[in-house]
Design a protein around this motif. Structure first.
Motif, PDB file in Angstrom:
ATOM      1  N   ILE A  15       0.816  -1.218   0.000  1.00 34.68           N
ATOM      2  CA  ILE A  15       0.000   0.000   0.000  1.00 34.68           C
ATOM      3  C   ILE A  15       0.851   1.270   0.000  1.00 34.68           C
ATOM      4  O   ILE A  15       0.570   2.205  -0.763  1.00 34.68           O
ATOM      5  CB  ILE A  15      -1.002  -0.015   1.179  1.00 34.68           C
ATOM      6  CG1 ILE A  15      -2.014  -1.142   0.994  1.00 34.68           C
ATOM      7  CG2 ILE A  15      -1.721   1.330   1.280  1.00 34.68           C
ATOM      8  CD1 ILE A  15      -2.974  -1.311   2.162  1.00 34.68           C
ATOM      9  N   PRO A  16       1.928   1.365   0.791  1.00 32.56           N
ATOM     10  CA  PRO A  16       2.739   2.593   0.768  1.00 32.56           C
ATOM     11  C   PRO A  16       3.425   2.866  -0.568  1.00 32.56           C
ATOM     12  O   PRO A  16       3.899   3.987  -0.796  1.00 32.56           O
ATOM     13  CB  PRO A  16       3.785   2.358   1.875  1.00 32.56           C
ATOM     14  CG  PRO A  16       3.136   1.393   2.800  1.00 32.56           C
ATOM     15  CD  PRO A  16       2.347   0.477   1.904  1.00 32.56           C
ATOM     16  N   THR A  17       3.479   1.867  -1.447  1.00 36.18           N
ATOM     17  CA  THR A  17       4.071   2.133  -2.761  1.00 36.18           C
ATOM     18  C   THR A  17       3.233   3.152  -3.537  1.00 36.18           C
ATOM     19  O   THR A  17       3.745   3.812  -4.434  1.00 36.18           O
ATOM     20  CB  THR A  17       4.207   0.842  -3.583  1.00 36.18           C
ATOM     21  OG1 THR A  17       2.901   0.297  -3.848  1.00 36.18           O
ATOM     22  CG2 THR A  17       5.042  -0.195  -2.848  1.00 36.18           C
ATOM     23  N   GLY A  18       1.945   3.269  -3.188  1.00 34.86           N
ATOM     24  CA  GLY A  18       1.109   4.284  -3.825  1.00 34.86           C
ATOM     25  C   GLY A  18       1.641   5.681  -3.574  1.00 34.86           C
ATOM     26  O   GLY A  18       1.626   6.543  -4.467  1.00 34.86           O
ATOM     27  N   THR A  19       2.133   5.937  -2.342  1.00 39.63           N
ATOM     28  CA  THR A  19       2.740   7.235  -2.026  1.00 39.63           C
ATOM     29  C   THR A  19       3.925   7.501  -2.938  1.00 39.63           C
ATOM     30  O   THR A  19       4.089   8.605  -3.479  1.00 39.63           O
ATOM     31  CB  THR A  19       3.205   7.252  -0.560  1.00 39.63           C
ATOM     32  OG1 THR A  19       2.099   6.990   0.295  1.00 39.63           O
ATOM     33  CG2 THR A  19       3.821   8.591  -0.196  1.00 39.63           C
ATOM     34  N   SER A  20       4.751   6.490  -3.129  1.00 37.71           N
ATOM     35  CA  SER A  20       5.947   6.640  -3.956  1.00 37.71           C
ATOM     36  C   SER A  20       5.597   6.876  -5.414  1.00 37.71           C
ATOM     37  O   SER A  20       6.220   7.688  -6.094  1.00 37.71           O
ATOM     38  CB  SER A  20       6.836   5.401  -3.807  1.00 37.71           C
ATOM     39  OG  SER A  20       7.225   5.214  -2.470  1.00 37.71           O
ATOM     40  N   LEU A  21       4.599   6.161  -5.919  1.00 33.34           N
ATOM     41  CA  LEU A  21       4.215   6.311  -7.320  1.00 33.34           C
ATOM     42  C   LEU A  21       3.602   7.691  -7.588  1.00 33.34           C
ATOM     43  O   LEU A  21       3.859   8.306  -8.621  1.00 33.34           O
ATOM     44  CB  LEU A  21       3.239   5.207  -7.720  1.00 33.34           C
ATOM     45  CG  LEU A  21       3.820   3.779  -7.687  1.00 33.34           C
ATOM     46  CD1 LEU A  21       2.726   2.759  -7.999  1.00 33.34           C
ATOM     47  CD2 LEU A  21       4.976   3.646  -8.670  1.00 33.34           C
ATOM     48  N   ILE A  22       2.810   8.180  -6.640  1.00 31.67           N
ATOM     49  CA  ILE A  22       2.225   9.517  -6.788  1.00 31.67           C
ATOM     50  C   ILE A  22       3.326  10.578  -6.758  1.00 31.67           C
ATOM     51  O   ILE A  22       3.355  11.505  -7.581  1.00 31.67           O
ATOM     52  CB  ILE A  22       1.187   9.782  -5.689  1.00 31.67           C
ATOM     53  CG1 ILE A  22      -0.050   8.914  -5.918  1.00 31.67           C
ATOM     54  CG2 ILE A  22       0.791  11.262  -5.645  1.00 31.67           C
ATOM     55  CD1 ILE A  22      -1.050   8.943  -4.777  1.00 31.67           C
ATOM     56  N   SER A  23       4.263  10.448  -5.818  1.00 27.70           N
ATOM     57  CA  SER A  23       5.333  11.441  -5.730  1.00 27.70           C
ATOM     58  C   SER A  23       6.238  11.387  -6.951  1.00 27.70           C
ATOM     59  O   SER A  23       6.712  12.426  -7.428  1.00 27.70           O
ATOM     60  CB  SER A  23       6.144  11.248  -4.445  1.00 27.70           C
ATOM     61  OG  SER A  23       6.732   9.974  -4.392  1.00 27.70           O
ATOM     62  N   ALA A  24       6.490  10.173  -7.499  1.00 33.34           N
ATOM     63  CA  ALA A  24       7.305  10.057  -8.717  1.00 33.34           C
ATOM     64  C   ALA A  24       6.652  10.788  -9.877  1.00 33.34           C
ATOM     65  O   ALA A  24       7.321  11.500 -10.647  1.00 33.34           O
ATOM     66  CB  ALA A  24       7.519   8.583  -9.065  1.00 33.34           C
ATOM     67  N   THR A  25       5.336  10.630 -10.005  1.00 33.44           N
ATOM     68  CA  THR A  25       4.601  11.321 -11.068  1.00 33.44           C
ATOM     69  C   THR A  25       4.688  12.831 -10.897  1.00 33.44           C
ATOM     70  O   THR A  25       4.919  13.573 -11.867  1.00 33.44           O
ATOM     71  CB  THR A  25       3.130  10.881 -11.062  1.00 33.44           C
ATOM     72  OG1 THR A  25       3.062   9.461 -11.246  1.00 33.44           O
ATOM     73  CG2 THR A  25       2.348  11.576 -12.169  1.00 33.44           C
ATOM     74  N   CYS A  26       4.542  13.287  -9.665  1.00 33.35           N
ATOM     75  CA  CYS A  26       4.568  14.732  -9.407  1.00 33.35           C
ATOM     76  C   CYS A  26       5.960  15.321  -9.625  1.00 33.35           C
ATOM     77  O   CYS A  26       6.087  16.441 -10.136  1.00 33.35           O
ATOM     78  CB  CYS A  26       4.088  15.014  -7.984  1.00 33.35           C
ATOM     79  SG  CYS A  26       2.312  14.730  -7.754  1.00 33.35           S
TER      80      CYS A  26
END
Length: 496
Positions: A332-343
């Motif tokens: 689940i915390p990988t979602g934080t990483s994927l969102i921040s990578a996109t941003c």
């Protein structure tokens, strides 16, 4: 917002004609350069570059971004695997029931912070490809070593050594990127480089989840031990490749894939962009750097911003407290990483496209008030807190911040190196002790000191960034006044 716009080395697809005037011949363009599709999605001045310059950039992108992205990906994979290992059996294996997890992060951070400024000074004398290759092989070795840990003391020692050897990669790669690229090119490339940090963190979660399900207990080793072994196997070849592929700087490169004419073109590009050539480092160098506002303002602003980005690191610990499974705690915390990578990439591309650095530093920070504010007030709603954790790092515009500093300090090579490395070094120096005070594990998962502090730091960072912009604009006005030519009207004796 940098003000160093490089003149094109050659205008492709552009015709001119000579028109006679009473005073002189003038070259008047008869046709505007045609913008290519690539100029809308990549460098906005692609249509103004010669074929030779585009070929040079293609080679540089292939080499620097490949080495930079792979190395930074591995750096964050190896840095973040402590969190994955901790919630996957390491805590119980090493009896970490107090604040040992926080202390393990602290010893890593201390070693990492200590070598930031020395690293960028060392590569003024030793080529970056040599220095970084050796350092990366070193952190691969001690990543392997963590698979054999049996007590907390060994964990502290190995985390310190991993932090020491990883410390050079980020500031030196930023220095290398800033040495080759111009204003229309730099932010997006720094963003792509920096994007691999959250991707490495995310991949660590996927990797640990897969290892826990498929390799836990294989050959008598726990899943978290296999994580360190596999990470070491991935890091070592990247370190070796760095020696052969990283092109150092335009003034020191010996890399095999650049011709002599391409090396000269690279130097010509950066000189026209206003980037100073390297100079001998003396005591006067540091006096000059410390007599300017740039070091103080950028370091303070970045420390406040960087310290405000810590909330998302505690997502997995909150999930564990809510009873989520080991696999879910990692995935689940990988979602934080994927969102921040996109941003990270989005802010970088928008910054290069619009030509504004300040706007794409301040806008993400303003958004950061929302998730940090939710966590600071800690509502009862689980979905609301999950939303806050997932989007906490949407404010990650590190690439634009560093690009801004690179450009503002472009007129002094040594100042550029010291300011960029100091920003990261001092931020990590603060990170060595601040989490111990505000995020002690005994206060998990609500961290009643930690989340309100990060919320306040976002506000302070916004104020500091506005202050930097004021100083940049003030310097720009002064420079414009100095550059305005004076004319003497001989008949009136008036200087205007």
């Amino acid at each position: 917002m940098g003000d160093l716009t490089p003149p094109p080395t050659k205008q492709a697809d552009h015709t001119t004609t000579v028109i006679k005037s009473n005073s002189q011949d003038e070259l008047i363009p008869t046709q505007s350069p045609k913008r290519s599709f690539r100029s809308f999605i990549w460098d906005t001045d692609t249509h103004l570059k010669s074929p030779e310059e585009r070929r040079l950039l293609l080679k540089l992108d292939a080499a620097i971004l490949t080495i930079g992205c792979l190395g930074f990906f591995m750096k964050y994979l190896d840095q973040g695997n402590l969190s994955n290992a901790y919630v996957s059996g390491l805590q119980e294996a090493l009896s970490m029931y107090g604040n040992e997890y926080t202390y393990a992060q602290t010893v890593y951070t201390v070693a990492y912070a200590a070598m930031q400024i020395p690293s960028t000074l060392i590569v003024q004398r030793i080529r970056p490809s040599i220095w970084l290759a050796g350092m990366e092989v070193g952190w691969a070795i001690f990543t392997f070593a963590q698979a054999g840990m049996h007590n907390v003391g060994e964990l502290y020692a190995f985390r310190f050594l991993v932090g020491f050897f990883e410390s050079s990669f980020f500031p030196v790669l930023l220095y290398v990127l800033g040495s080759w690229y111009t204003k229309t090119e730099l932010a997006k490339r720094v963003a792509l480089f920096h994007m691999t940090a959250p991707l490495g963190t995310a991949f660590g979660g996927y990797l640990q989840a897969a290892i826990y399900e498929n390799m836990n207990g294989a050959h008598g080793l726990a899943g978290w031990r296999w994580l360190y072994i596999i990470c070491g196997c991935m890091t070592l070849p990247v370190g070796i490749a760095t020696y052969f592929l990283l092109p150092d700087t335009p003034y020191t490169t010996r890399v095999w894939f650049l011709s002599n004419s391409e090396r000269e073109l690279a130097k010509d590009r950066v000189l026209k962009a206003g980037k100073a050539a390297p100079a001998k480092i003396t005591l006067g160098t540091f006096k000059k750097i410390l007599s300017s506002w740039k070091w103080y303002a950028f370091v303070l602003g970045y420390v406040l911003y960087g310290s405000s980005c810590g909330a998302g690191s505690y997502f997995a610990i909150w999930l564990k407290s809510e009873g989520f499974s080991v696999v879910d705690r990692n995935l689940i915390p990988t979602g934080t990483s994927l969102i921040s990578a996109t941003c990270v990439v989005l802010w970088g591309f928008l910054s290069d496209y619009t030509g504004s650095r300040f706007a794409w530093v301040i806008i993400p920070l303003i958004y950061g008030l929302l998730p940090n504010g939710i966590l600071a007030f800690w509502p009862a709603s689980i979905p609301l807190k999950e939303f806050a954790f997932l989007t906490a790092n949407a404010q990650l515009m590190t690439a634009v911040f560093y690009t801004w500093a690179n450009e503002v300090c472009a007129g002094n090579n040594e100042e550029r190196a010291v300011v960029v490395s100091s920003m990261n070094g001092f931020q990590y120096a603060v990170a060595a002790w601040l989490p111990v005070l505000i995020f002690p594990q005994t206060m998990a998962p609500s961290f009643r000191y930690g989340f309100p502090t990060t919320f306040g730091l976002v506000i302070a960072a916004i104020i500091s960034v506005i202050g930097i912009q004021f100083l940049v604009l003030r310097d720009r006005r002064k420079k414009k006044q100095l550059d305005t030519p004076s004319e003497v009207h001989e008949d009136q004796g008036i200087r205007v």
